[in-house]
Scaffold this active site. Structure first.
Site, PDB file in Angstrom:
ATOM      1  N   LYS A   1       0.743  -0.751  -0.275  1.00  0.00           N
ATOM      2  CA  LYS A   1       0.103  -0.143   0.478  1.00  0.00           C
ATOM      3  C   LYS A   1       1.006   1.343  -0.131  1.00  0.00           C
ATOM      4  O   LYS A   1       1.719   1.958  -0.063  1.00  0.00           O
ATOM      5  CB  LYS A   1      -0.811  -0.069   0.598  1.00  0.00           C
ATOM      6  CG  LYS A   1      -1.923  -1.294   1.002  1.00  0.00           C
ATOM      7  CD  LYS A   1      -3.082  -1.377  -0.084  1.00  0.00           C
ATOM      8  CE  LYS A   1      -3.705  -2.747   0.034  1.00  0.00           C
ATOM      9  NZ  LYS A   1      -5.103  -3.266   1.278  1.00  0.00           N
TER      10      LYS A   1
HETATM   11  C1  LIG Z   1      -5.399  -4.391   1.276  1.00  0.00           C
HETATM   12  C2  LIG Z   1      -6.453  -4.158   1.173  1.00  0.00           C
HETATM   13  C3  LIG Z   1      -8.271  -4.541   2.571  1.00  0.00           C
HETATM   14  C4  LIG Z   1      -7.174  -5.158   4.096  1.00  0.00           C
HETATM   15  O1  LIG Z   1      -5.663  -4.885   4.192  1.00  0.00           O
HETATM   16  P1  LIG Z   1      -4.940  -5.527   5.327  1.00  0.00           P
HETATM   17  O2  LIG Z   1      -4.571  -4.295   5.982  1.00  0.00           O
HETATM   18  O3  LIG Z   1      -4.068  -6.498   4.750  1.00  0.00           O
HETATM   19  O4  LIG Z   1      -6.384  -5.943   6.323  1.00  0.00           O
HETATM   20  C5  LIG Z   1      -8.778  -4.239   2.292  1.00  0.00           C
HETATM   21  N1  LIG Z   1      -9.672  -4.039   1.020  1.00  0.00           N
HETATM   22  C6  LIG Z   1      -9.403  -3.381   0.248  1.00  0.00           C
HETATM   23  C7  LIG Z   1     -10.350  -2.176  -0.326  1.00  0.00           C
HETATM   24  C8  LIG Z   1      -7.877  -3.549   0.574  1.00  0.00           C
HETATM   25  O5  LIG Z   1      -6.917  -3.389  -0.581  1.00  0.00           O
END
Ligand SMILES: *Cc1c(COP(=O)(O)O)cnc(C)c1O
Length: 389
Positions: free
Chosen positions: A192
């Site tokens: 991210k």
């Molecule tokens: C990455 C992601 C999540 C989950 O994130 P985590 O921190 O890995 O639990 C939820 N929604 C979207 C759209 C994502 O890209």
């Protein structure tokens, strides 16, 4: 032109990040210390948000957000089919029914036209949702003004899944300011925009929701006399008043987050430079390139191209295979959630959301991350050009 593997995304960790984590390692607290509230304050200041509850990941943040909004058995949660499964699973964790709203064929975010149509039908049938979860796909903000107006009219609450969108702006407001939602959720997974290893946060402007979020993060236990059911006995006394979880972020992670946050704007700016370069280098190829609304500022988590699938055209599979042969990490974001076996086995059917399903046949995510070099980007573009020669 093959070379070392280019991933589709990766973190950018510098010496300051390493020093921040090392300092916590040598401090008194590895968890439940001062680094977590420091990270929360820094995030709140950056986002112009009132309350930030940092937690173990965005999936946990979505779960806590649903619980704080009292989503339960018999209630309904709607989200986009083009998202990571967590945006939908949080409804199932609470025993709610999950359904989807088809996407806009241009932005790939939840279509507000489809949402308005579906709400009118649901109102007539008595099946209105309690919670709607718009997802800012690739960091491009959803049409929050319209979703919020529909929320007021039909009485649903809004959780923004901003896992892709820290650093983005919707009009003049930062995604996370919660101007058009009850709660906004962020992810700090390494692919991210900024990372804490694993990590997430739930953000709100509502004090009562913020208090509930913190309780769900830590076992439903309170040490605050004002929340206690019984008289406060003594300094050692605490009460469990909800069934909560251990969804805490550690101080090691929080220190990394605070350090990364200092570079958030430069990360997003670099993503914009790279994306504009893809825009111009790919403009001659028979591809659909991503659109960015000039009224907003995308966080550009993903650069998604579409390979239009018509009679005789190059297949999306061929493009993915050729890029993989060249050691270029590509991905598809996402397999529509309603097409996943778990969802199909629970009554969701393929052919329910045509825009999402068409998108899925054509989409490819190209590598995009701050440390991607211009030479690597040229390798990606060169490989694509060769395929369409
Ligand atoms: C990455 C992601 C999540 C989950 O994130 P985590 O921190 O890995 O639990 C939820 N929604 C979207 C759209 C994502 O890209």
């Amino acid at each position: 032109m093959t070379g070392p593997r280019i991933p589709y995304g990766r973190q950018d960790i510098n010496d300051d990040d390493v020093a921040a984590v090392s300092a916590v390692l040598r401090s008194d607290f590895l968890t439940q210390g001062p680094a977590v509230p420091e990270f929360e304050s820094a995030l709140a200041a950056y986002l112009n948000a009132k309350y930030v509850v940092a937690c173990s990941n965005a999936t946990a943040a979505l779960h806590m957000a649903c619980l704080a909004l009292e989503l339960g058995p018999g209630d309904r949660l709607w989200t986009s089919p083009i998202t990571f499964v967590a945006s939908a699973n949080c409804g199932l964790y609470c025993g709610a029914l999950v359904d989807f709203v088809d996407i806009d064929p241009i932005t790939y975010n939840m279509s507000t036209t489809r949402l308005a149509e579906k709400l009118a039908v649901a109102e007539a049938n008595g099946t209105l949702p309690k919670v709607v979860v718009p997802v800012h796909l690739s960091g491009e903000p959803c049409d929050m003004r319209t979703i919020s107006e529909l929320g007021k009219r039909y009485g649903f609450r809004i959780i923004e899944d901003a896992s892709h969108a820290i650093g983005a702006r919707y009009g003049n407001s930062k995604v996370g300011s919660c101007e058009y939602s009850d709660i906004t959720v962020f992810s700090f997974h390494p692919v991210k925009i900024i990372t804490t290893g694993e990590g997430g946060a739930a953000v709100t402007s509502d004090l009562a929701l913020a208090e509930k979020l913190s309780l769900f993060r830590s076992h439903g236990i309170t040490r605050d006399p004002k929340h206690m059911r019984e008289a406060n006995h003594d300094a050692w006394y605490y009460e469990q008043i909800f069934l909560g979880f251990n969804y805490r972020l550690t101080d090691l992670q929080a220190a990394l987050g605070t350090s990364q946050l200092a570079r958030l704007d430069s990360f997003v700016a670099r993503r914009h430079v790279l994306a504009s370069r893809y825009d111009s280098l790919l403009s001659g190829l028979p591809l659909i390139l991503p659109r960015r609304d000039p009224k907003n500022y995308s966080a550009l988590h993903l650069y998604i191209i579409r390979v239009p699938q018509q009679q005789g055209s190059v297949s999306r599979k061929l493009v993915i295979d050729k890029l993989s042969e060249q050691n270029i990490g590509v991905n598809v974001h996402y397999i529509p959630v309603h097409m996943q076996p778990y969802y199909r086995e629970r009554g969701h059917s393929v052919s329910s959301f045509p825009a999402a399903e068409n998108y899925y046949e054509e989409a490819i995510t190209l590598p995009l991350f701050p440390l991607l070099t211009e030479a690597e980007q040229l390798r990606v573009v060169g490989a694509l050009s060769e395929i369409f020669e």
